[in-house]
Structures are given as C-alpha cells and as structure tokens.
Design a protein around this motif. Structure first.
Motif, PDB file in Angstrom:
ATOM      1  N   LEU A   1       1.868   9.768  -5.229  1.00 36.40           N
ATOM      2  CA  LEU A   1       2.189  11.131  -4.812  1.00 36.40           C
ATOM      3  C   LEU A   1       3.581  11.564  -5.262  1.00 36.40           C
ATOM      4  N   GLU A   2       4.298  10.646  -5.931  1.00 36.68           N
ATOM      5  CA  GLU A   2       5.666  10.926  -6.386  1.00 36.68           C
ATOM      6  C   GLU A   2       6.565  11.370  -5.244  1.00 36.68           C
ATOM      7  N   ILE A   3       6.446  10.695  -4.123  1.00 34.64           N
ATOM      8  CA  ILE A   3       7.327  10.938  -2.983  1.00 34.64           C
ATOM      9  C   ILE A   3       8.447   9.907  -3.076  1.00 34.64           C
TER      10      ILE A   3
ATOM     11  N   ILE B   1      11.754   7.298   1.757  1.00 35.94           N
ATOM     12  CA  ILE B   1      11.206   7.994   2.914  1.00 35.94           C
ATOM     13  C   ILE B   1       9.937   7.294   3.396  1.00 35.94           C
ATOM     14  N   VAL B   2       9.080   6.956   2.457  1.00 37.79           N
ATOM     15  CA  VAL B   2       7.788   6.377   2.823  1.00 37.79           C
ATOM     16  C   VAL B   2       7.965   4.960   3.363  1.00 37.79           C
TER      17      VAL B   2
ATOM     18  N   PHE C   1       0.834  -1.203   0.000  1.00 39.85           N
ATOM     19  CA  PHE C   1       0.000   0.000   0.000  1.00 39.85           C
ATOM     20  C   PHE C   1       0.870   1.256   0.000  1.00 39.85           C
ATOM     21  N   GLY C   2       1.893   1.217   0.861  1.00 42.20           N
ATOM     22  CA  GLY C   2       2.793   2.371   0.956  1.00 42.20           C
ATOM     23  C   GLY C   2       3.461   2.648  -0.366  1.00 42.20           C
ATOM     24  N   LYS C   3       3.846   1.605  -1.064  1.00 40.57           N
ATOM     25  CA  LYS C   3       4.519   1.765  -2.347  1.00 40.57           C
ATOM     26  C   LYS C   3       3.596   2.447  -3.352  1.00 40.57           C
ATOM     27  N   LYS C   4       2.317   2.000  -3.331  1.00 41.31           N
ATOM     28  CA  LYS C   4       1.335   2.600  -4.243  1.00 41.31           C
ATOM     29  C   LYS C   4       1.174   4.088  -3.953  1.00 41.31           C
TER      30      LYS C   4
END
Lengths: 411, 90
Positions: free
Chosen positions: B15-17, B21-22, B7-10
């Motif tokens: 959001l192009e972060i 970091i995420v 989910f975090g990867k998606k």
C-alpha cells in the motif's frame, strides 16, 4: 519554536537540579505523566532540566518515590518577574515615574530651528516672531498650532514665498523659502552687445538705434538706447551680427585604453540586501584597476534572481593601460570635431553658422597635433541691461547696475 | 521475525504506507552531526553527556558523542543536540 518559548516564559519556568542514581527514572516517569521537560543536560554528574512552574508541583510526588534530591536552581518567567515587583514596590514606582517623565518631556519643545534663511538678521527676526507665537523651550507641542504659525510667518514676512512648521522629535523646525525677485521688464534699459561683431541687420521695437548695418561693435557697446523722445523706456529689438569664434586645440595622437592583462582573482560573496559578506577568496582586490564579472548563485532556486539574499562568484580581471598611436589624419578630424562642439556651446539658440575655417598648425612629424578652428555665425547679440536715469540730467546713463531695492528712483 | 510483523511489512510495502506507522517503528532523523530527532520511543535508559541510551519499541538506540543535550523531551519525540559521533541500534 519562538512562540512555544515565549509561552513557556509567560507561564513561568524553573531550572531544576537532580541529584541521585535514579535521575533517568525520574525523566521516564515525567514522560509517562506527560510532564514536558526541556534543556536537559548533565553537568558534573548532576542532571539539570527546565520545566514549567506548574509542572514542578506534579514532579513532587514522583520524587518522593525515587532516590533523588530535587532542587530549584533558577526561576524565570513572567510570574517571578511580577513577584519581584511586588516585593520591590519602589522599583516599579521608579519605572512608572521614568516612563511618565519620558512621555511628558518628549511632548515638549526643546529646541527651535529655522531653515532656509541666510541672513542672521532675518533669522533672529523670525525667531522673535516664533517667540511671540509662544514657541520657547518647555512649551507643550500639542498647544502649538502649526498652521497658524505658518500663516503668521507668511503674513509678517512678505518676502517669503513658502513656510512650513513641523516637529522632529522635540525640535521645532520652521522651514522657509524666500521669494525670488521677478525680472523687472518694465524698467528702462538699453540693449548692449553681448559679443564683438559686424552688424548685419537692426530691428528696433522700442528705443533709439545707435548702430546700423555695417557697423562694427565691441562687447558692451550700446546698440539701442532706452529712450523714446526724452522719455526713458525699456529698449526692445533684435540686432543680428556676424560674429567670429575661434579656438586653438592641441593633443597627442595617442589613444589610451584599459585592457585585461590576464591576471584574475576570485571571491565568493554573500549579499544580504545591500550588505556584502566575503565568504571565500580575496577580501581586497589586489589590482589598482580592474573589471569584475559576477555570477549569481541562487540559494533559493525556485525564486528568480535579484532576491534579497544571493551568493555571488565575482571574478576580478586586472586592467593594464595600453597606448595606441592613432593615424594623424583621424586624430585631426577628432580634434576638429571637439573644437567645433566647444564653439557651438557658446552660440545662442537660433544662431546660424555661416562659415567654418580650419588650419593645422603642426608639421606632419610633430609629436603634438595643433589645430586652429574658427567659425563665423550670425547671431542676435542684443542684451537688455537696465539703467537708472538721473532726473536732473536729461540723458540716460549708460551701463546702470542691476539692483532691486530702495535706491530705485525710476518711478 | 514474527509472523505478524512480516505480514504487516508486506501490507505496508503493497500500500506504500510508511513502515514506521504500520509496524510501530521509530523514526530517527539525523541533522549533520549536531541533532538527532527520535520519534516513537519508549523512554530513557541511561543519560550522560557523552552517552545516551534510549529505549525503542524494538531494541535500543545508543548515541555516543560529546556535550549531548536533550533539547526537548516529550512522549511523541525527543530532540538531542551535541557533537554526535555514533548511533548504534541494538
């Protein structure tokens, strides 16, 4: 990075040697406690690293819990430096004495130099004056009033036009410029002929004319005598004369030029300010004569070229001499132009060329072209020359020498 | 891959972060073969002058080479210098 390094040096740092199996664990525990380590390396199975001397005390409780031995190998930084001096008081005293000596001795005058004087006598007189102003070896620089010395030098040596006194390091320098004697126009003198010629017109403003229209004169002949009645005067006037100048010139009708032979060599050069460093290619140009093309490669593409740092590709082209035969007519014209230009250099301003003669002396088949050129010009040939009239004889002497000084008896 | 990570990867992609970091990943910067900078690490597992094992949030980084030096060791980043021959992510 430099800032960080110097801060670490100011704090004091130690180089530590760690022995034992659990050296990596020590590193991790330091990490966890925020102890900054740097320069970590393995050498012969032992682990070495540096840390600040304050952090070293935080290391000790960690070491107790691990099977490692920690030893300080080297101490560096300001606190240890200070400690060295505290232990060796005399070293510090010596350093301070050295600095004081350097300061006091560099605030003295150690040598005196006089610039701009050619005569040894004048130089020694100037040096004597400087001595009397208090300038000698070992005198303090700040006690010397440079402006006063300049003033004294100029008042005591009226033949000097300008003087400047200054220090360069521990050397006192006095720079002077002597006055140029002004041309003395009020002194009596003749007008004599500069060149051979035929007089066309004589205009006398002062003095007695000795030549008239149509006289033929030689260089050095007196044209206007510096005498009015029996009183010596500076002769003034204008003597226009027809003057001939001639010149002979010869030359080979060949044009030499340097053309590219096709052989080239290249080099890549890094230019830093004025220095050049050859990166690749030829270090020495293999041709005796060459042209070069430069192509600048900008290292910093966002800057305009011409910055202090450039990489340049240089191509050297070998030049070979090529002889080319010129048409004789064209060569004669060229020689004539040269001859005329040389002749015109000898003419004074205001002269007028009235006639030009040219003769080709060589035959059409000769290897050398020889020409002769003569110009006829109307020039003012009068030249003032001072003389020193003798009081006992009445007549002015011709051809006096121009001197300035004591033997002048004309007043 | 775990569900949260996916989910975090998606989210990060949407959001192009930067994903490091995420997703709590390490950022490894390699300068030629002379320097490696590692951000976000979990400590040193093993260190010798030709082999360095570093713990990452997920897994392990093994650097092989010659004359490996840890120029700087801090919580947020490690700088390694030497003649680096290989990086291996385990």
């Amino acid at each position: 990075m430099l800032l960080v390094k110097s801060w670490l040096w100011l704090q004091g740092q130690v180089l530590v040697r760690v022995e034992g199996e659990e050296a990596e664990r020590l590193l991790n525990q330091c990490l966890a406690r925020g102890i900054y380590l740097w320069d970590i390396r393995r050498h012969e199975g032992l682990l070495y690293f540096r840390l600040s001397s304050r952090a070293f005390f935080r290391l000790r409780p960690l070491v107790r819990n691990l099977k490692v031995k920690v030893r300080i190998v080297e101490k560096a930084g300001l606190p240890f430096f200070v400690r060295t001096f505290r232990r060796r008081r005399m070293l510090l005293v010596g350093g301070i004495i050295f600095l004081i000596a350097l300061y006091t001795w560099s605030s003295c005058v150690w040598s005196v130099q006089v610039k701009g004087v050619t005569h040894a006598a004048e130089r020694s007189e100037l040096i004597q004056l400087l001595m009397s102003c208090g300038i000698r070896q070992g005198v303090l620089k700040k006690n010397i009033d440079l402006a006063a010395i300049e003033h004294d030098v100029l008042t005591q040596f009226p033949e000097l036009a300008w003087a400047r006194a200054y220090f360069t390091g521990t050397r006192f320098v006095l720079e002077v410029v002597p006055k140029l004697p002004p041309p003395d126009l009020a002194k009596p003198g003749h007008l004599v002929a500069k060149k051979n010629g035929l007089v066309l017109d004589v205009l006398v403003l002062a003095g007695k004319p000795l030549v008239e229209k149509g006289s033929s004169v030689q260089a050095g002949d007196v044209l206007v005598l510096g005498e009015q009645g029996r009183r010596p005067v500076p002769a003034k006037g204008q003597v226009l004369a027809r003057v001939w100048h001639e010149i002979y010139k010869e030359g080979e009708p060949v044009e030499r030029c340097w053309l590219r032979s096709g052989r080239t060599a290249t080099a890549r050069v890094l230019r830093l300010w004025n220095r050049e460093l050859v990166l690749s290619g030829t270090r020495e140009v293999p041709f005796p004569r060459f042209e070069s093309d430069e192509e600048s490669k900008n290292i910093l593409p966002w800057r305009n070229s011409g910055g202090p740092v450039e990489v340049i590709d240089i191509t050297y082209h070998e030049l070979k001499e090529v002889k080319r035969l010129l048409p004789v007519e064209e060569y004669i014209k060229r020689l004539t132009d040269q001859a005329l230009a040389e002749l015109k250099q000898n003419l004074d301003e205001g002269s007028r060329i009235t006639k030009t003669d040219k003769k080709v002396l060589s035959q059409p088949g000769d290897t050398l072209v020889r020409i002769w050129v003569r110009i006829e010009a109307v020039e003012d040939i009068a030249m003032p020359i001072p003389y020193y009239p003798q009081k006992n004889e009445g007549g002015p002497a011709v051809g006096g020498t121009r001197t300035n000084g004591e033997e002048d008896t004309s007043n | 891959m775990q569900r949260g990570v996916r989910f975090g990867k998606k989210v990060a992609e949407f959001l192009e972060i930067p994903q490091d970091i995420v997703l709590d990943l390490s950022r490894i910067t390699l300068v030629g073969n002379i320097e490696v900078t590692l951000e976000n690490h979990r400590g040193i597992i093993e260190y010798s002058s030709d082999r360095l094992r570093l713990a990452l949030p997920q897994g392990e980084l093994i650097i092989s080479g010659e004359e490996l030096i840890l120029v700087s060791l801090a919580q947020e980043e490690i700088v390694i210098r030497g003649r680096i021959k290989s990086l291996e992510l385990v």
